[in-house]
Design an enzyme around this catalytic site. Structure first.
Site, mmCIF file in Angstrom:
data_model
loop_
_atom_site.group_PDB
_atom_site.id
_atom_site.type_symbol
_atom_site.label_atom_id
_atom_site.label_comp_id
_atom_site.label_asym_id
_atom_site.label_seq_id
_atom_site.Cartn_x
_atom_site.Cartn_y
_atom_site.Cartn_z
ATOM 1 N N ASP A 154 8.895 7.993 -1.586
ATOM 2 C CA ASP A 154 9.221 6.811 -0.778
ATOM 3 C C ASP A 154 9.971 7.156 0.500
ATOM 4 O O ASP A 154 9.856 6.457 1.510
ATOM 5 C CB ASP A 154 10.032 5.810 -1.604
ATOM 6 C CG ASP A 154 9.157 5.013 -2.552
ATOM 7 O OD1 ASP A 154 7.944 4.934 -2.302
ATOM 8 O OD2 ASP A 154 9.688 4.469 -3.535
ATOM 9 N N SER A 175 14.622 4.195 -13.852
ATOM 10 C CA SER A 175 14.430 3.773 -12.470
ATOM 11 C C SER A 175 13.155 2.939 -12.424
ATOM 12 O O SER A 175 12.082 3.424 -12.811
ATOM 13 C CB SER A 175 14.298 4.992 -11.545
ATOM 14 O OG SER A 175 14.026 4.576 -10.226
ATOM 15 N N ASP A 198 20.872 2.425 -6.333
ATOM 16 C CA ASP A 198 21.019 3.241 -5.128
ATOM 17 C C ASP A 198 21.327 2.414 -3.887
ATOM 18 O O ASP A 198 22.174 2.800 -3.062
ATOM 19 C CB ASP A 198 19.756 4.078 -4.911
ATOM 20 C CG ASP A 198 19.607 5.181 -5.951
ATOM 21 O OD1 ASP A 198 20.641 5.677 -6.426
ATOM 22 O OD2 ASP A 198 18.471 5.529 -6.299
ATOM 23 N N ARG A 225 5.921 -0.315 0.667
ATOM 24 C CA ARG A 225 6.803 0.341 1.645
ATOM 25 C C ARG A 225 6.432 0.040 3.094
ATOM 26 O O ARG A 225 7.329 -0.251 3.897
ATOM 27 C CB ARG A 225 6.841 1.853 1.404
ATOM 28 C CG ARG A 225 7.512 2.346 0.119
ATOM 29 C CD ARG A 225 8.279 1.336 -0.636
ATOM 30 N NE ARG A 225 8.981 1.900 -1.791
ATOM 31 C CZ ARG A 225 9.362 1.194 -2.822
ATOM 32 N NH1 ARG A 225 9.098 -0.112 -2.859
ATOM 33 N NH2 ARG A 225 10.007 1.741 -3.830
#
Length: 399
Positions: A124, A175, A14, A95
């Site tokens: 996320d 993923s 991505d 994050r």
């Protein structure tokens, strides 16, 4: 003048696709920021070069391993952070640190837009954008996979059409997100929740069913911080890295669960967190030895709420900040040693010792030397039971 977009770059599908897409769609210069969080796998130099090969005008790699361990993993450990009592917040912890460095990069490079590779289905997106709202609300956010309705197969086709140097393909559809605290795997055949994970899903842990000799380890804590393994002084990063190897070799830390996502859907996730599970297990037991009962009871609720806040992307929120203070104060006496056996997928506590222990052998023993005055127990039990006794009498009276 072209807009400058600071992109949180992982090197995966991505974010690799996002670089040429943003350059074309926004006529933007893309600055890729990647963090080394102890995730292993590809060398960070390869990740850095991939961003440039995909069209980034700048590609920066930040060595954040020690910072991540000390400032994010350790607080999670002190909070015994397990979302839904199982998930040790692998991605959730990284994050807010990534956000911190994105904000720093935006200031350094004159960025006005921040971008990430999250979809509209995931947690996320919230973690990135809630963090940015707290630290730099003036920055705009663009999420190509979400805002322009990419699907995974379309992203793969776009990558192939551009000749982008990425590994993900239709034959390898997982993923994966990984860092020092663990590894998360989703999508592909795992989306059918009846399908069991195959061994090729795992990378941080060996098959726990394989016969092998157990591994005994002594973990030393100082006010809730792991500071030694088997008597050797180490940094938190070094402790976690070594336990990932040792506990992972014993198959410790495999988790397969259906998880309640913040966005309102349930998702099947497979996690590996050998060091996190071993350390949280050890820390919980040391708290059992050193933390007073009422504080321990209250802290369990605080730990759960802390975990939910971090899972929901509210690392920089006022409530999480306030809970940090309580948790830190509760760690004042959480010092000592925990002996564990790592074997067959389990991290089992076999010994505890602490100069701050509230365990009193002379009070606990049933043998000679018992100093517990049992004559006091009868009156205590009567008074403790009195409210229930009075209520029961009322119930009998009212039939």
């Amino acid at each position: 003048m072209s807009e400058r977009v600071v992109l949180a770059f992982s090197g995966g599908l991505d974010t690799s696709v996002a670089i040429p897409f943003l350059a074309e769609k926004m006529n933007a210069e893309v600055i890729a920021i990647a963090l080394d969080l102890g995730q292993g796998g590809e060398h960070m130099e390869v990740v850095q070069k991939r961003a440039l090969d995909c069209g980034a005008v700048e590609s920066v790699v930040v060595d954040a391993k020690e910072e991540f361990a000390a400032d994010f993993c350790v607080p999670a450990l002190q909070a015994n952070a397990l979302y839904m009592d199982r998930y040790p917040l692998l991605s959730s912890l990284s994050r807010p640190l990534i956000v911190k460095h994105l904000v720093s990069a935006a200031k350094r490079f004159g960025g006005t837009v921040v971008s990430h590779g999250c979809t509209g289905k995931g947690n996320d997106q919230v973690r990135f954008e809630a963090g940015l709202a707290a630290l730099a609300p003036e920055l705009k956010v663009v999420a190509p996979a979400r805002d322009f309705a990419w699907t995974r197969d379309k992203a793969i086709e776009f990558a192939e059409s551009k000749g982008l140097p990425i590994e993900t393909s239709k034959k390898n559809p997982f993923s994966i997100d990984q860092n020092l605290w663990g590894r998360a795997v989703e999508t592909g055949f795992l989306e059918d929740i009846w399908n069991g994970p195959t061994e090729d899903v795992y990378a941080y842990t060996a098959d726990p069913a394989t016969p092998r000799e157990p591994d005994e380890v002594v973990i030393t804590f100082d006010q809730g911080v792991p500071v030694k393994l088997d008597g050797r002084t180490l940094t938190p990063y070094q402790v976690i890295a070594e336990l990932n190897r040792r506990a992972g070799a014993q198959g410790v830390g495999r988790i397969d669960m259906v998880e309640d996502r913040l966005v309102g859907i349930k998702s099947r996730e497979v996690y590996e967190a050998p060091a996190a599970i071993a350390l949280i297990t050890a820390h919980m037991e040391l708290e059992n030895v050193t933390v007073e009962r009422d504080l321990a009871r209250f802290k369990r609720g605080v730990d759960q709420r802390w975990s939910e806040l971090v899972y929901d992307g509210l690392w920089y929120s006022p409530l999480k900040h306030a809970l940090d203070a309580l948790i830190a104060d509760a760690q004042r006496y959480v010092s000592g040693d925990i002996r564990m056996t790592l074997h067959a997928g389990q991290a089992t506590v076999t010994g505890r010792r602490s100069e701050q222990s509230l365990y009193d052998f002379s009070l606990a023993t049933y043998d000679t030397g018992d100093t517990f005055d049992q004559s006091l127990a009868k009156g205590f039990v009567q008074l403790f039971s009195l409210p229930a006794k009075i209520a029961a009498a009322r119930d009998t009276k009212n039939g």
